[in-house]
Structure formats: structure tokens, C-alpha cells
Design a protein around this motif. Structure first.
Motif, PDB file in Angstrom:
ATOM      1  N   HIS A 129       0.765  -1.250   0.000  1.00 41.18           N
ATOM      2  CA  HIS A 129       0.000   0.000   0.000  1.00 41.18           C
ATOM      3  C   HIS A 129       0.796   1.300   0.000  1.00 41.18           C
ATOM      4  N   ASP A 167      -3.497  -2.522   8.550  1.00 41.87           N
ATOM      5  CA  ASP A 167      -2.040  -2.565   8.747  1.00 41.87           C
ATOM      6  C   ASP A 167      -1.677  -1.409   9.697  1.00 41.87           C
ATOM      7  N   ALA A 168      -0.621  -1.606  10.501  1.00 39.51           N
ATOM      8  CA  ALA A 168      -0.224  -0.560  11.452  1.00 39.51           C
ATOM      9  C   ALA A 168       0.222   0.717  10.755  1.00 39.51           C
ATOM     10  N   HIS A 169       0.705   0.586   9.509  1.00 32.97           N
ATOM     11  CA  HIS A 169       1.160   1.761   8.771  1.00 32.97           C
ATOM     12  C   HIS A 169       0.021   2.319   7.918  1.00 32.97           C
ATOM     13  N   ASP A 255       1.104  -6.409  11.194  1.00 36.38           N
ATOM     14  CA  ASP A 255       2.020  -5.631  12.041  1.00 36.38           C
ATOM     15  C   ASP A 255       1.270  -4.777  13.053  1.00 36.38           C
ATOM     16  N   GLY A 297       1.575  -5.965   5.705  1.00 29.04           N
ATOM     17  CA  GLY A 297       2.755  -6.069   6.563  1.00 29.04           C
ATOM     18  C   GLY A 297       2.592  -7.140   7.633  1.00 29.04           C
ATOM     19  N   TYR A 299       5.700  -8.513  10.662  1.00 24.10           N
ATOM     20  CA  TYR A 299       7.113  -8.893  10.647  1.00 24.10           C
ATOM     21  C   TYR A 299       7.478  -9.877  11.742  1.00 24.10           C
TER      22      TYR A 299
END
Ligand code: TV1
Ligand code: ZN
Length: 331
Positions: A129, A167-169, A255, A297, A299
Motif C-alpha cells: 500500500h 495494517d499498522a502503517h 504488524d 505487513g 514482521y
């Protein structure tokens, strides 16, 4: 094939597994395998339809990306030297092929849902994204999410498409590309940009021009848990029901779970399963049932394996309910 438990497509395989970066980079090529192993362990690999990814065509890539950037990736793909952005996204040999298979894989998922071979579909390495039309960013070379939006419009004449991102971002590559497009419904829960890459996605960013006031950015404080997720998620549901999208794309980056090495949200995998299950209910209520999940994401390998298998599990469960006579009669 008419078995309702069998109408969830998984797009997987070596072609997309090769997308990843070596040498201590968080986005390694082992993420695909971590997910597949967990799917097998839970006995879910036999319950899904399977497809491998096709490569996106150059034309498809250029629906979102500039030709000059597509050329640059193709050139760097030969030597594998250098970075495709300021330092997060190294080139590697075959990066063009890998990245175009991720886009083609997401299109494979979308195609299957539009053709009716599957009601839901999931692609683990999709959801890139951050990629912008003219450049790579944040581990993302080509923006499969953005190309999928163009695909649905060009090939299927859909107008209103929802992009939901947990997603965290912040999904900046998608957000800014469609910032002034009121027909791209955009709902993004993410860690507050004051503390995390890419720094965007303030609640006040609601769209631009004719789309002003039409997008939903929900930044959460570092450390936010499932309670905060559920509060924010209720707003996403309200937003989608009012917006009546014809297709729902979910970027379900893992994430945002507690224990991720590069972010600070603290959801559990139940958040991801809830998002997937509720989007299926909403899509069914809207009359089409079309949902595609993209891994995004994540990780911590254990987290991504649990969160993504939970999403696939929610897709399978929603299908089982859809097929059960009792459930339909009870509506
Ligand atoms: C090479 C090798 C690159 C090791 C990058 C973590 C690395 C990171 C690396 C890293 C890392 C980021 C920034 C830096 C702002 C930049 C798939 C000043 C241990 C969807 C992308 C995060 C997230 C980018 C992608 C972020 C996704 N964090 N080790 N890089 N600059 N970049 O902070 O949304 O999950 O971390
Ligand atoms: Zn992320």
C-alpha cells in the motif's frame, strides 16, 4: 466446486514468495512459508481453492504507475543493485518479476471473485500500500491495491469500491492516489503518524476536492489494544454501510498485532478475524459478497501466520454460513 466450504480462493506460490528482501530486512521471503505452514497445521489448506499468481501486464501496471518508474524497476531487476527508494526498499535480482506477480496475484484474486469461481479470496504477499505512481516506498514496489481498483473499474465497470486497511502503517500510496476520488471508499486504522512511518493519515485527512469529507483515517495511539480496535472498527462498518461499495478490498497487515518488531499497536489476531468476518457480512448484506484480502505487513512470523490464517478461517466460516439452509431461513 459447489460445496460452499470450498468457495474461498488462496493465491499463493513461488512467484509471489520471491517478493522479499534479504539480509536482516524485516520483509523477508520466508513470510509466505510461515503463513502456508500455519494454514497446513490448521488443516485449512485442503479447504480452499488454490491458484498461483499470474504476472500483471505492463498495461495493468501503468494504470497506476508511471511508465518511467516501471522501466526503472525493470532495469534494476537485472543487476539487483541499489535501492528503489531512500533506503527501505532494496532492489534484488528479479524484483520486477516478483513485484508484477504480486500485482497479478491480487488481480487473480479479484478476477476469481468477479467471475464467481470464488466468493472471497486471499493473497498473503499482496497489500503493498505504500508504492506511489512514480516511486517505491516502504517495502512496496508496485501498488497491487491501486491496480486492483483500476482493474475493477476498467474490466468490470464497477464504480464504488471500498479499500479497508488495518495494517499498522497508513496506506498512503492508496490514499493519495485516490484522494480526490469520491467513489473510492477508504477506511484506514493505523498507528498515529507522529510515531510511525509514513507519518500521514491524520483524522483530518478526509479527502480532497470533490472527495473532501469522504475518507476515513483513524490514527490510534501507540499501544492501542483490541478495545480501541473495536471502537474504531464500528465506525468503519457504519462508513461502509452508508457508502454501499460494490467490492471490498481488505489490507490486513499483521504488524498491528502486539509483538511486531517495527510498530507499537497491540491488537490480537482476533481483530483481524473480526474485520474479515464482518466485511463478509457487510458484502453479503450489500448483495454481492465480494471480499478480497491482501496480507500486507507483519514482521513477527508467528503473528502473521495466526492473523492471516484467522482471516482465511473467517472467509471459510462466512461461506459455510452462507451455504447453510438454517442460516438463510433465519434471516
Ligand atoms: C533494510 C534493512 C531496510 C533492514 C528497514 C522499519 C530496513 C526497516 C531494515 C524499517 C528496518 C521502516 C522508515 C526510515 C523513514 C523510514 C508492507 C527515515 C528494522 C506494508 C514499511 C515501513 C512498512 C518503513 C510496510 C519504515 C507495510 N520501518 N530494517 N523501515 N526513514 N521506514 O521508518 O506497511 O507494512 O527495521
Ligand atoms: Zn505495515
Amino acid at each position: 466446486m459447489n460445496d460452499p466450504t470450498c468457495r474461498v480462493l488462496l493465491v499463493s506460490g513461488d512467484e509471489i514468495a520471491r517478493y522479499g528482501f534479504g539480509d536482516g530486512h524485516p520483509f523477508g521471503t520466508d513470510r509466505h512459508e510461515a503463513f502456508m505452514r500455519e494454514l497446513h497445521k490448521r488443516g485449512m489448506d485442503g479447504r480452499v481453492l488454490r491458484a498461483s499468481a499470474r504476472p500483471a501486464t505492463r498495461e495493468e501496471l501503468e494504470w497506476f504507475h508511471l511508465a518511467a518508474y516501471v522501466d526503472l524497476v525493470r532495469e534494476r531487476s537485472v543487476t539487483g543493485h541499489g535501492y528503489l527508494d531512500a533506503g527501505d526498499t532494496p532492489a534484488f535480482r528479479g524484483v520486477y518479476e516478483a513485484a508484477s506477480h504480486v500485482v497479478g496475484g491480487t488481480l487473480t484474486a479479484v478476477e476469481a471473485v468477479m467471475a464467481g469461481t470464488a466468493r472471497r479470496a486471499f493473497i498473503p504477499i499482496g497489500g503493498l500500500h505504500h508504492a506511489a505512481p512514480e516511486r517505491a516506498a516502504g517495502f512496496c514496489v508496485f501498488n497491487d491495491c491501486g491496480v486492483a481498483v483500476h482493474y475493477l473499474r476498467r474490466k468490470h465497470q464497477l464504480k464504488r469500491i471500498a479499500y479497508v486497511d488495518i495494517d499498522a502503517h497508513h496506506g498512503d500510496g492508496v490514499f493519495y492516489a485516490f484522494e480526490d476520488d469520491p467513489d473510492l471508499l477508504f477506511a484506514d486504522l493505523h498507528e498515529d503518524g507522529r510515531y510511525l512511518y509514513p507519518g500521514t493519515g491524520r483524522a483530518e485527512e478526509t479527502g480532497a476536492g470533490p472527495a473532501r469529507g469522504t475518507k476515513l483515517n483513524i490514527p490510534l495511539a501507540p499501544g492501542a489494544e483490541d478495545d480501541e480496535f473495536h471502537l474504531a472498527w464500528a465506525r468503519v462498518e457504519e462508513y461502509l454501510l452508508a457508502g454501499k461499495p460494490e467490492f471490498i478490498l481488505l489490507q490486513c497487515g499483521a504488524d498491528s498485532l502486539a509483538g511486531d518488531p517495527i510498530t507499537h499497536l497491540r491488537f490480537t489476531e482476533a481483530a483481524h478475524a473480526h474485520a474479515a468476518a464482518r466485511l463478509c457480512v457487510i458484502a453479503d448484506e450489500l448483495g454481492h459478497g465480494r471480499v478480497v484480502g491482501m496480507g500486507g505487513g507483519g514482521y513477527n512470523r508467528q503473528n502473521l501466520a495466526r492473523a492471516w490464517t484467522g482471516v482465511v478461517g473467517a472467509f471459510l466460516d462466512s461461506q459455510a454460513q452462507q451455504g447453510s439452509v438454517g442460516e438463510i431461513a433465519a434471516r
